[in-house]
Design an enzyme around this catalytic site. Structure first.
Site, PDB file in Angstrom:
ATOM      1  N   ASN A  11       0.878  -1.182   0.000  1.00  0.00           N
ATOM      2  CA  ASN A  11       0.000   0.000   0.000  1.00  0.00           C
ATOM      3  C   ASN A  11       0.911   1.226   0.000  1.00  0.00           C
ATOM      4  O   ASN A  11       1.487   1.555   1.027  1.00  0.00           O
ATOM      5  CB  ASN A  11      -0.890  -0.041   1.254  1.00  0.00           C
ATOM      6  CG  ASN A  11      -1.697   1.228   1.435  1.00  0.00           C
ATOM      7  OD1 ASN A  11      -1.780   2.056   0.528  1.00  0.00           O
ATOM      8  ND2 ASN A  11      -2.300   1.379   2.608  1.00  0.00           N
ATOM      9  N   TRP A  12       1.032   1.841  -1.161  1.00  0.00           N
ATOM     10  CA  TRP A  12       1.961   2.974  -1.271  1.00  0.00           C
ATOM     11  C   TRP A  12       1.392   4.245  -0.647  1.00  0.00           C
ATOM     12  O   TRP A  12       2.080   5.244  -0.545  1.00  0.00           O
ATOM     13  CB  TRP A  12       2.311   3.214  -2.741  1.00  0.00           C
ATOM     14  CG  TRP A  12       3.378   2.281  -3.277  1.00  0.00           C
ATOM     15  CD1 TRP A  12       3.846   1.139  -2.677  1.00  0.00           C
ATOM     16  CD2 TRP A  12       4.108   2.422  -4.503  1.00  0.00           C
ATOM     17  NE1 TRP A  12       4.823   0.571  -3.450  1.00  0.00           N
ATOM     18  CE2 TRP A  12       5.012   1.338  -4.590  1.00  0.00           C
ATOM     19  CE3 TRP A  12       4.088   3.355  -5.541  1.00  0.00           C
ATOM     20  CZ2 TRP A  12       5.879   1.158  -5.667  1.00  0.00           C
ATOM     21  CZ3 TRP A  12       4.952   3.180  -6.619  1.00  0.00           C
ATOM     22  CH2 TRP A  12       5.842   2.097  -6.680  1.00  0.00           C
ATOM     23  N   LYS A  13       0.093   4.242  -0.304  1.00  0.00           N
ATOM     24  CA  LYS A  13      -0.551   5.446   0.241  1.00  0.00           C
ATOM     25  C   LYS A  13      -0.271   6.630  -0.699  1.00  0.00           C
ATOM     26  O   LYS A  13      -0.194   6.426  -1.910  1.00  0.00           O
ATOM     27  CB  LYS A  13      -0.081   5.697   1.678  1.00  0.00           C
ATOM     28  CG  LYS A  13      -0.259   4.446   2.549  1.00  0.00           C
ATOM     29  CD  LYS A  13      -0.098   4.688   4.007  1.00  0.00           C
ATOM     30  CE  LYS A  13      -0.278   3.367   4.751  1.00  0.00           C
ATOM     31  NZ  LYS A  13      -0.244   3.533   6.199  1.00  0.00           N
ATOM     32  N   HIS A  95      -9.677   1.210   4.752  1.00  0.00           N
ATOM     33  CA  HIS A  95      -8.428   1.428   5.493  1.00  0.00           C
ATOM     34  C   HIS A  95      -8.698   2.398   6.646  1.00  0.00           C
ATOM     35  O   HIS A  95      -9.508   3.318   6.512  1.00  0.00           O
ATOM     36  CB  HIS A  95      -7.366   1.994   4.546  1.00  0.00           C
ATOM     37  CG  HIS A  95      -6.003   2.006   5.156  1.00  0.00           C
ATOM     38  ND1 HIS A  95      -5.614   2.952   6.071  1.00  0.00           N
ATOM     39  CD2 HIS A  95      -4.946   1.172   5.010  1.00  0.00           C
ATOM     40  CE1 HIS A  95      -4.371   2.702   6.459  1.00  0.00           C
ATOM     41  NE2 HIS A  95      -3.950   1.612   5.824  1.00  0.00           N
ATOM     42  N   GLU A  97      -7.113   4.837   7.656  1.00  0.00           N
ATOM     43  CA  GLU A  97      -6.886   6.241   7.308  1.00  0.00           C
ATOM     44  C   GLU A  97      -8.095   6.822   6.575  1.00  0.00           C
ATOM     45  O   GLU A  97      -8.313   8.036   6.602  1.00  0.00           O
ATOM     46  CB  GLU A  97      -5.586   6.368   6.484  1.00  0.00           C
ATOM     47  CG  GLU A  97      -4.369   6.156   7.380  1.00  0.00           C
ATOM     48  CD  GLU A  97      -3.120   5.656   6.676  1.00  0.00           C
ATOM     49  OE1 GLU A  97      -3.064   5.687   5.439  1.00  0.00           O
ATOM     50  OE2 GLU A  97      -2.195   5.220   7.397  1.00  0.00           O
ATOM     51  N   GLU A 165      -5.477  -4.692  10.611  1.00  0.00           N
ATOM     52  CA  GLU A 165      -4.467  -3.653  10.782  1.00  0.00           C
ATOM     53  C   GLU A 165      -4.781  -2.865  12.055  1.00  0.00           C
ATOM     54  O   GLU A 165      -5.599  -1.926  12.015  1.00  0.00           O
ATOM     55  CB  GLU A 165      -4.466  -2.696   9.586  1.00  0.00           C
ATOM     56  CG  GLU A 165      -4.141  -3.353   8.274  1.00  0.00           C
ATOM     57  CD  GLU A 165      -3.577  -2.344   7.280  1.00  0.00           C
ATOM     58  OE1 GLU A 165      -2.477  -2.563   6.800  1.00  0.00           O
ATOM     59  OE2 GLU A 165      -4.239  -1.332   7.018  1.00  0.00           O
ATOM     60  N   GLY A 171       2.295   2.542  10.676  1.00  0.00           N
ATOM     61  CA  GLY A 171       3.257   3.624  10.517  1.00  0.00           C
ATOM     62  C   GLY A 171       3.975   4.023  11.793  1.00  0.00           C
ATOM     63  O   GLY A 171       4.652   5.047  11.836  1.00  0.00           O
ATOM     64  N   SER A 210       3.195  -1.845  10.317  1.00  0.00           N
ATOM     65  CA  SER A 210       4.638  -1.892  10.596  1.00  0.00           C
ATOM     66  C   SER A 210       5.289  -3.226  10.254  1.00  0.00           C
ATOM     67  O   SER A 210       6.219  -3.654  10.928  1.00  0.00           O
ATOM     68  CB  SER A 210       4.915  -1.503  12.056  1.00  0.00           C
ATOM     69  OG  SER A 210       4.539  -0.155  12.281  1.00  0.00           O
ATOM     70  N   GLY A 231       2.750  -1.097   4.247  1.00  0.00           N
ATOM     71  CA  GLY A 231       2.783   0.310   3.867  1.00  0.00           C
ATOM     72  C   GLY A 231       4.207   0.753   3.574  1.00  0.00           C
ATOM     73  O   GLY A 231       4.770   0.468   2.516  1.00  0.00           O
ATOM     74  N   GLY A 232       4.823   1.430   4.536  1.00  0.00           N
ATOM     75  CA  GLY A 232       6.135   2.056   4.336  1.00  0.00           C
ATOM     76  C   GLY A 232       7.179   1.133   3.719  1.00  0.00           C
ATOM     77  O   GLY A 232       7.943   1.550   2.840  1.00  0.00           O
TER      78      GLY A 232
HETATM   79  P1  PGA Z   1       2.676   0.499   7.548  1.00  0.00           P
HETATM   80  O1  PGA Z   1       1.208   0.686   6.922  1.00  0.00           O
HETATM   81  O2  PGA Z   1       3.220  -0.811   7.026  1.00  0.00           O
HETATM   82  O3  PGA Z   1       3.458   1.685   7.051  1.00  0.00           O
HETATM   83  O4  PGA Z   1       2.523   0.484   9.024  1.00  0.00           O
HETATM   84  C1  PGA Z   1       0.365  -0.417   6.732  1.00  0.00           C
HETATM   85  C2  PGA Z   1      -0.950   0.047   6.158  1.00  0.00           C
HETATM   86  O5  PGA Z   1      -1.460   1.109   6.559  1.00  0.00           O
HETATM   87  O6  PGA Z   1      -1.537  -0.639   5.289  1.00  0.00           O
END
Ligand code: PGA
Length: 248
Positions: A11-13, A95, A97, A165, A171, A210, A231-232
């Site tokens: 997930n590149w956001k 998600h 977010e 999640e 994050g 994470s 994500g990251g």
């Molecule tokens: P993260 O994000 O790996 O940067 O914690 C995961 C996500 O929000 O899908």
């Protein structure tokens, strides 16, 4: 890891421009085996280019959200058929977010899941508790409610994944312990089977929050963990490939 074919999804956001497409090509070049499904969900601006660039490889491409309606006067939004038309095959829905930043409810997420199915996209539906909810001992109840509310009855026979999640792990560099992950994943499996019968037994349950090269192996080996939503650590192909290679 359970018997289902593992899925590792990036997930590149809101990260990445056309220069970042090189990372996706490197991932595609690194996943020639068929045992694992690998996907990247870049920003909407990159879906079409990425899908074209990796066509013919095993890398799947998807969106990070879609609107429930297929078209209309919804400035700034994109629909499931548009994602499909751009070459996407997956879509992340619900998600945290989006739930926290845009007030997305379980009921709204459920309508988006229907829209994804109608367009031929495979939804990855996210659930997870906040730190406050975990500390209050409500994690399992919160996740149960999100699963029941966000998955429509029509999932039977359709491709779909769930991603657990925990909001506090996204994050932050924090992760639940393996027993904590297993407790939630086993509970989610129970809810899925209770609601959807044998169909609920075949839904992959990804862990997200994470995930990085140093913790991927133990998280991916946990009971009822069918893959990861990353994500990251999905932004750099070297890290993402290390996570993919951690699947036992
Ligand atoms: P993260 O994000 O790996 O940067 O914690 C995961 C996500 O929000 O899908």
């Amino acid at each position: 890891m359970n018997a289902l074919r593992p899925m590792i999804i990036g997930n590149w956001k809101m990260h990445g421009d056309t220069a970042a497409l090189a990372e996706a090509l490197e991932v595609a070049a690194g996943i020639t085996g068929a045992a694992i499904r690998v996907g990247i969900c870049p920003p909407a601006t990159l879906v079409h280019r990425m899908a074209q660039d990796v066509a013919g490889t095993k890398l799947e491409v998807g969106g990070q959200d879609c609107r429930a309606e297929s078209s209309g006067a919804y400035t700034g939004d994109i629909s499931a058929p548009m994602l499909r038309d751009a070459g996407g095959s997956l879509v992340i829905l619900g998600h945290s977010e989006r739930r926290s930043g845009y007030g997305e409810t379980d009921a709204l997420v459920s309508t988006k899941v229907e829209a994804a199915f109608a367009a031929g996209l495979e939804p990855i539906v996210c659930v997870g508790e906040t730190l406050q909810q975990r500390e209050a001992g409500q994690a399992l109840d919160v996740v149960r409610g999100q699963i029941l509310g966000s998955l429509p009855d029509t999932i039977v026979g359709k491709p779909l994944a769930v991603a657990y999640e925990p909001v506090w792990a996204i994050g932050t560099g924090l992760t639940p312990t393996v027993p904590e992950v297993e407790a939630v994943h086993v509970s989610i499996r129970g809810v899925l089977v209770e609601k959807f019968g044998q169909d609920g037994a075949r839904i992959p349950i990804l862990y997200g929050g994470s995930v990085k090269p140093s913790n991927a192996a133990e998280l991916l080996a946990a009971r009822e963990v069918g893959g990861a939503l990353v994500g990251g650590a999905s932004l750099k192909s070297a890290d993402f490939l290390k996570i993919i290679q951690s699947v036992a």
